[in-house]
Design a protein around this motif. Structure first.
Motif, mmCIF file in Angstrom:
data_model
loop_
_atom_site.group_PDB
_atom_site.id
_atom_site.type_symbol
_atom_site.label_atom_id
_atom_site.label_comp_id
_atom_site.label_asym_id
_atom_site.label_seq_id
_atom_site.Cartn_x
_atom_site.Cartn_y
_atom_site.Cartn_z
ATOM 1 N N ALA A 6 -0.220 5.127 4.637
ATOM 2 C CA ALA A 6 -0.494 5.376 6.050
ATOM 3 C C ALA A 6 -1.926 5.024 6.419
ATOM 4 O O ALA A 6 -2.186 4.538 7.522
ATOM 5 C CB ALA A 6 -0.203 6.836 6.394
ATOM 6 N N THR A 7 -2.873 5.258 5.513
ATOM 7 C CA THR A 7 -4.284 5.074 5.845
ATOM 8 C C THR A 7 -4.867 3.763 5.337
ATOM 9 O O THR A 7 -5.857 3.273 5.892
ATOM 10 C CB THR A 7 -5.119 6.225 5.263
ATOM 11 N N GLU A 8 -4.296 3.186 4.276
ATOM 12 C CA GLU A 8 -4.851 1.966 3.706
ATOM 13 C C GLU A 8 -3.880 0.790 3.733
ATOM 14 O O GLU A 8 -4.302 -0.371 3.684
ATOM 15 C CB GLU A 8 -5.310 2.213 2.267
ATOM 16 N N GLY A 9 -2.602 1.068 3.760
ATOM 17 C CA GLY A 9 -1.616 -0.003 3.810
ATOM 18 C C GLY A 9 -1.367 -0.693 2.489
ATOM 19 O O GLY A 9 -0.530 -1.587 2.406
ATOM 20 N N PHE B 40 -8.043 0.954 -3.567
ATOM 21 C CA PHE B 40 -8.042 -0.324 -2.870
ATOM 22 C C PHE B 40 -9.457 -0.868 -2.714
ATOM 23 O O PHE B 40 -9.677 -2.088 -2.705
ATOM 24 C CB PHE B 40 -7.375 -0.148 -1.501
ATOM 25 N N ALA B 41 -10.438 0.038 -2.614
ATOM 26 C CA ALA B 41 -11.824 -0.399 -2.435
ATOM 27 C C ALA B 41 -12.336 -1.176 -3.642
ATOM 28 O O ALA B 41 -13.313 -1.926 -3.529
ATOM 29 C CB ALA B 41 -12.723 0.814 -2.184
ATOM 30 N N PHE C 1 -2.938 -12.532 -10.413
ATOM 31 C CA PHE C 1 -4.088 -11.758 -10.870
ATOM 32 C C PHE C 1 -4.688 -10.957 -9.710
ATOM 33 O O PHE C 1 -4.629 -11.367 -8.550
ATOM 34 C CB PHE C 1 -5.191 -12.671 -11.445
ATOM 35 N N PHE C 2 -5.288 -9.822 -10.093
ATOM 36 C CA PHE C 2 -6.081 -9.024 -9.173
ATOM 37 C C PHE C 2 -7.499 -8.925 -9.743
ATOM 38 O O PHE C 2 -7.676 -8.560 -10.906
ATOM 39 C CB PHE C 2 -5.493 -7.616 -9.012
ATOM 40 N N LEU C 3 -8.477 -9.243 -8.913
ATOM 41 C CA LEU C 3 -9.872 -9.148 -9.326
ATOM 42 C C LEU C 3 -10.408 -7.786 -8.912
ATOM 43 O O LEU C 3 -10.398 -7.431 -7.729
ATOM 44 C CB LEU C 3 -10.703 -10.263 -8.687
ATOM 45 N N ARG C 4 -10.861 -7.042 -9.897
ATOM 46 C CA ARG C 4 -11.348 -5.686 -9.658
ATOM 47 C C ARG C 4 -12.843 -5.610 -9.933
ATOM 48 O O ARG C 4 -13.331 -6.120 -10.948
ATOM 49 C CB ARG C 4 -10.603 -4.697 -10.560
ATOM 50 N N GLU C 5 -13.568 -4.970 -9.041
ATOM 51 C CA GLU C 5 -15.002 -4.744 -9.213
ATOM 52 C C GLU C 5 -15.273 -3.254 -9.025
ATOM 53 O O GLU C 5 -14.916 -2.679 -7.993
ATOM 54 C CB GLU C 5 -15.808 -5.562 -8.198
#
Length: 218
Positions: free
Chosen positions: A69-72, A94-95, A112-116
């Motif tokens: 609901a708040t971030e999608g 998500f941030a 792939f997902f790039l995570r920092e």
């Protein structure tokens, strides 16, 4: 707005209650012995206290609904144990997800997902018997859940790839061609602000009328 606006907050609470109010039961189909074995694995995964906190408990269901609901966008990271077969699941903020890469020939297939993220490191201090803390920023690639190519590079652009930590991405209200979803609450924001303005104006009107009524009574 979900925290500060009573209208939005109540709307999310009602939605969550309708979706998860009666709970949910997940099990493999009953019948053959193999089905029973599969169901035992499924129940062991869901009953794992660690997975209960992140995914399978009533509180986790509510948090999942609020996140959509708040971030999608909702992310789950899986940590399989190659020795025991135990799989632990954790939510991924998500941030921390900087970018997503898909199959160049099929944009609906995540690769792939790039995570920092920033982590705190505890290490030996400058004096014997002491410890100190420091923070460091890390960048890693996570493969999408189900993406298992024959060749698995250890790094991409000198950024390590965590092949043993796949990520599942769930998005809502994602327009065609967009990487990310849009929060459900987004569409309600203008109406919530407009109605709050109406309530404020109505409160001022009633307060003004009460003053006139008080003077007339006196």
């Amino acid at each position: 707005m979900t925290i500060a606006s009573p209208l939005i907050k109540r709307g999310v609470q009602v939605r969550t209650g309708y979706v998860w109010g009666q709970g949910v039961t997940i099990q493999a189909r009953a019948g053959e012995k193999d089905d029973q074995d599969v169901n035992a694995v499924v129940q062991a995964f869901l009953d794992d206290p660690s997975n209960q906190r992140a995914l399978a408990s009533a509180e986790a269901h509510v948090q999942c609904e609020r996140t959509l609901a708040t971030e999608g966008n909702w992310f789950l990271t899986f940590f399989p144990d190659p020795t025991t077969g135990r799989v632990q699941v954790r939510t991924l903020p998500f941030a921390e997800v900087v970018d997503k890469f898909t199959n160049p020939d099929d944009r609906d297939q995540d690769w792939f997902f790039l995570r920092e993220f920033t982590e705190t490191v505890i290490e030996a201090g400058t004096r014997p018997g002491t410890l100190r803390r420091r923070t460091q920023t890390r960048r890693v690639f996570h493969p999408a859940l189900g993406y298992r190519p024959s060749q698995r590079p250890k790094t991409i652009d000198n950024i390590p790839v965590e092949w043993d930590q796949p990520v599942l991405h769930l998005a809502v209200n994602r327009p065609d061609g967009w990487k990310w979803g849009v929060p459900d609450v987004y569409a309600a924001l203008p109406w919530a602000r407009a109605y709050e303005g109406f309530l404020n104006d109505w409160a001022r009107l009633v307060k003004a009328l009460s003053k006139f009524a008080w003077k007339a009574h006196r």
